[in-house]
Design a protein around this motif. Structure first.
Motif, PDB file in Angstrom:
ATOM      1  N   UNK A 263      13.440   3.129 -22.040  1.00 49.10           N
ATOM      2  CA  UNK A 263      12.444   4.171 -21.769  1.00 49.10           C
ATOM      3  C   UNK A 263      11.090   3.548 -21.429  1.00 49.10           C
ATOM      4  N   UNK A 264      10.706   2.564 -22.226  1.00 55.48           N
ATOM      5  CA  UNK A 264       9.406   1.915 -22.019  1.00 55.48           C
ATOM      6  C   UNK A 264       9.370   1.200 -20.674  1.00 55.48           C
ATOM      7  N   UNK A 265      10.441   0.479 -20.360  1.00 57.17           N
ATOM      8  CA  UNK A 265      10.465  -0.267 -19.098  1.00 57.17           C
ATOM      9  C   UNK A 265      10.373   0.677 -17.897  1.00 57.17           C
ATOM     10  N   UNK A 266      11.061   1.821 -17.971  1.00 58.88           N
ATOM     11  CA  UNK A 266      11.014   2.786 -16.862  1.00 58.88           C
ATOM     12  C   UNK A 266       9.611   3.353 -16.686  1.00 58.88           C
ATOM     13  N   UNK A 267       8.956   3.653 -17.822  1.00 61.50           N
ATOM     14  CA  UNK A 267       7.588   4.183 -17.740  1.00 61.50           C
ATOM     15  C   UNK A 267       6.634   3.138 -17.180  1.00 61.50           C
ATOM     16  N   UNK A 268       6.782   1.907 -17.602  1.00 56.93           N
ATOM     17  CA  UNK A 268       5.915   0.830 -17.088  1.00 56.93           C
ATOM     18  C   UNK A 268       6.084   0.687 -15.573  1.00 56.93           C
ATOM     19  N   UNK A 269       7.331   0.719 -15.105  1.00 63.33           N
ATOM     20  CA  UNK A 269       7.575   0.559 -13.680  1.00 63.33           C
ATOM     21  C   UNK A 269       7.022   1.742 -12.886  1.00 63.33           C
ATOM     22  N   UNK A 270       7.125   2.933 -13.463  1.00 68.64           N
ATOM     23  CA  UNK A 270       6.580   4.121 -12.786  1.00 68.64           C
ATOM     24  C   UNK A 270       5.066   3.997 -12.598  1.00 68.64           C
ATOM     25  N   UNK A 271       4.385   3.554 -13.649  1.00 67.24           N
ATOM     26  CA  UNK A 271       2.927   3.401 -13.568  1.00 67.24           C
ATOM     27  C   UNK A 271       2.569   2.287 -12.591  1.00 67.24           C
ATOM     28  N   UNK A 272       3.302   1.198 -12.613  1.00 61.48           N
ATOM     29  CA  UNK A 272       3.044   0.120 -11.650  1.00 61.48           C
ATOM     30  C   UNK A 272       3.231   0.609 -10.222  1.00 61.48           C
ATOM     31  N   UNK A 273       4.265   1.420  -9.965  1.00 64.10           N
ATOM     32  CA  UNK A 273       4.496   1.953  -8.627  1.00 64.10           C
ATOM     33  C   UNK A 273       3.346   2.865  -8.184  1.00 64.10           C
ATOM     34  N   UNK A 274       2.827   3.642  -9.139  1.00 61.39           N
ATOM     35  CA  UNK A 274       1.735   4.560  -8.802  1.00 61.39           C
ATOM     36  C   UNK A 274       0.422   3.825  -8.538  1.00 61.39           C
TER      37      UNK A 274
ATOM     38  N   UNK B 155       0.033   0.567  -7.534  1.00 60.02           N
ATOM     39  CA  UNK B 155       0.112  -0.581  -6.616  1.00 60.02           C
ATOM     40  C   UNK B 155       0.498  -0.066  -5.227  1.00 60.02           C
ATOM     41  N   UNK B 156      -0.511   0.047  -4.348  1.00 60.61           N
ATOM     42  CA  UNK B 156      -0.273   0.570  -3.008  1.00 60.61           C
ATOM     43  C   UNK B 156      -1.127  -0.235  -2.021  1.00 60.61           C
ATOM     44  N   UNK B 157      -0.528  -0.571  -0.868  1.00 62.61           N
ATOM     45  CA  UNK B 157      -1.227  -1.311   0.193  1.00 62.61           C
ATOM     46  C   UNK B 157      -1.129  -0.517   1.506  1.00 62.61           C
ATOM     47  N   UNK B 158      -2.170  -0.571   2.321  1.00 67.87           N
ATOM     48  CA  UNK B 158      -2.146   0.194   3.583  1.00 67.87           C
ATOM     49  C   UNK B 158      -0.977  -0.188   4.476  1.00 67.87           C
ATOM     50  N   UNK B 159      -0.670  -1.460   4.551  1.00 68.18           N
ATOM     51  CA  UNK B 159       0.388  -1.911   5.455  1.00 68.18           C
ATOM     52  C   UNK B 159       1.806  -1.591   4.951  1.00 68.18           C
ATOM     53  N   UNK B 160       1.948  -1.311   3.681  1.00 64.66           N
ATOM     54  CA  UNK B 160       3.271  -0.979   3.110  1.00 64.66           C
ATOM     55  C   UNK B 160       3.237   0.381   2.414  1.00 64.66           C
ATOM     56  N   UNK B 161       2.347   1.245   2.844  1.00 62.05           N
ATOM     57  CA  UNK B 161       2.176   2.521   2.150  1.00 62.05           C
ATOM     58  C   UNK B 161       3.453   3.356   2.147  1.00 62.05           C
ATOM     59  N   UNK B 162       4.146   3.404   3.310  1.00 61.02           N
ATOM     60  CA  UNK B 162       5.374   4.207   3.393  1.00 61.02           C
ATOM     61  C   UNK B 162       6.409   3.718   2.390  1.00 61.02           C
ATOM     62  N   UNK B 163       6.659   2.438   2.320  1.00 62.00           N
ATOM     63  CA  UNK B 163       7.630   1.884   1.384  1.00 62.00           C
ATOM     64  C   UNK B 163       7.184   2.084  -0.074  1.00 62.00           C
ATOM     65  N   UNK B 164       5.869   1.993  -0.303  1.00 71.51           N
ATOM     66  CA  UNK B 164       5.358   2.184  -1.669  1.00 71.51           C
ATOM     67  C   UNK B 164       5.606   3.619  -2.150  1.00 71.51           C
ATOM     68  N   UNK B 165       5.376   4.580  -1.246  1.00 72.87           N
ATOM     69  CA  UNK B 165       5.607   5.982  -1.616  1.00 72.87           C
ATOM     70  C   UNK B 165       7.100   6.246  -1.818  1.00 72.87           C
ATOM     71  N   UNK B 166       7.940   5.686  -0.964  1.00 64.74           N
ATOM     72  CA  UNK B 166       9.398   5.857  -1.120  1.00 64.74           C
ATOM     73  C   UNK B 166       9.872   5.293  -2.470  1.00 64.74           C
ATOM     74  N   UNK B 167       9.271   4.213  -2.896  1.00 65.53           N
ATOM     75  CA  UNK B 167       9.641   3.619  -4.186  1.00 65.53           C
ATOM     76  C   UNK B 167       9.268   4.546  -5.342  1.00 65.53           C
ATOM     77  N   UNK B 168       8.114   5.217  -5.202  1.00 69.00           N
ATOM     78  CA  UNK B 168       7.711   6.163  -6.251  1.00 69.00           C
ATOM     79  C   UNK B 168       8.685   7.336  -6.319  1.00 69.00           C
ATOM     80  N   UNK B 169       9.069   7.859  -5.162  1.00 64.25           N
ATOM     81  CA  UNK B 169       9.981   9.003  -5.106  1.00 64.25           C
ATOM     82  C   UNK B 169      11.366   8.629  -5.633  1.00 64.25           C
ATOM     83  N   UNK B 170      11.817   7.412  -5.376  1.00 68.26           N
ATOM     84  CA  UNK B 170      13.148   6.986  -5.830  1.00 68.26           C
ATOM     85  C   UNK B 170      13.261   7.000  -7.348  1.00 68.26           C
ATOM     86  N   UNK B 171      12.123   6.811  -8.042  1.00 70.41           N
ATOM     87  CA  UNK B 171      12.177   6.791  -9.504  1.00 70.41           C
ATOM     88  C   UNK B 171      11.661   8.054 -10.139  1.00 70.41           C
TER      89      UNK B 171
END
Length: 248
Positions: free
Chosen positions: A128-139, A141-157
């Motif tokens: 549970x803790x690891x999943x929450x940590x990864x969710x917060x990291x995904x939210x 950590x975003x870069x302009x050049x990889x924004x689409x992939x970053x958002x897709x990663x958030x939606x996948x989890x």
């Protein structure tokens, strides 16, 4: 002449006295030699037969057997009682030993089950803790050049309410990030389960995070600290973030 006559008279008298005695002795000797009187039978003497050797040995054998035979039956019960007592003690000892062994085996099984249960509980809490940590990291950590992939990663989890907040808004979000040239680098400071058990299908996890934010207007990264309550849910065997909210 008178004295001589007297001596002869005394001798004759002595001989006369001795004659009957001699006659009696002669008669007794004749009777002994002749045997018992005719018509009279001598009483038979008892015949004493020698006892057989077996008869003589019998009393001795009886004595020996008397001294070597087992004690009377009245004395046997104490021996049997002692044997029964020892047998009972042996059975009790074996019974106690068996009970102790069974108790130790049960205790070992219970201990193993408790350890396994504790390990499974800890593993699930950590998941549970690891999943929450990864969710917060995904939210965070975003870069302009990889924004689409970053958002897709958030939606996948994401799942539930959190997923609904993103669905249909992916493209506008990506456009804002790219236009403002926003860059964020997230870091999780601390995370822990707020509530929930190992058998729960969901748990609330508190996460303390920090992110370094930069943009066109603020090229120099600046830190932003915040806390989030992330609800992690088990959906078809997969842990996902069903709700995310900021905590003051």
């Amino acid at each position: 002449m008178s004295s001589g006559t007297d001596e002869r008279v005394s001798d004759s008298a002595q001989q006369a006295q001795q004659a009957p005695a001699a006659t009696d002795r002669t008669r007794r000797r004749a009777v002994r030699h002749a045997g018992p009187p005719v018509g009279e039978t001598e009483a038979p003497k008892p015949v004493i037969l020698a006892k057989p050797a077996a008869a003589q040995a019998a009393p001795e054998a009886e004595k020996v057997s008397t001294t070597t035979t087992a004690p009377p039956a009245s004395e046997a019960p104490p021996i049997e009682t002692a044997k029964q007592g020892r047998s009972l003690k042996s059975l009790l000892a074996w019974g106690v030993t068996a009970v102790v062994i069974v108790a130790l085996a049960v205790a070992a099984v219970v201990l193993l089950l408790d350890q396994r249960s504790a390990r499974e509980r800890d593993d699930r809490r950590q998941a549970f803790v690891d999943t929450a940590r990864q969710t917060v990291l995904n939210l965070t950590t975003i870069h302009p050049e990889t924004a689409k992939q970053d958002v897709d990663r958030i939606i996948a989890g994401a799942s539930g309410q959190f997923l609904e907040e993103f669905q249909g808004r992916e493209d506008p979000f990506v456009g804002v990030v790219q236009d403002a040239n926003v860059t964020t680098e997230g870091e999780v400071i601390e995370a822990g389960v707020e509530n929930g058990t190992e058998t729960s299908i969901s748990a609330n996890v508190l996460v303390a995070a920090r992110t370094m934010v930069s943009s066109k207007e603020q090229p120099e990264p600046s830190p932003r600290d915040f806390r989030m309550r992330v609800t992690i849910s088990d959906v078809d065997g997969k842990l996902t973030a069903s709700k995310v909210e900021f905590v003051p």
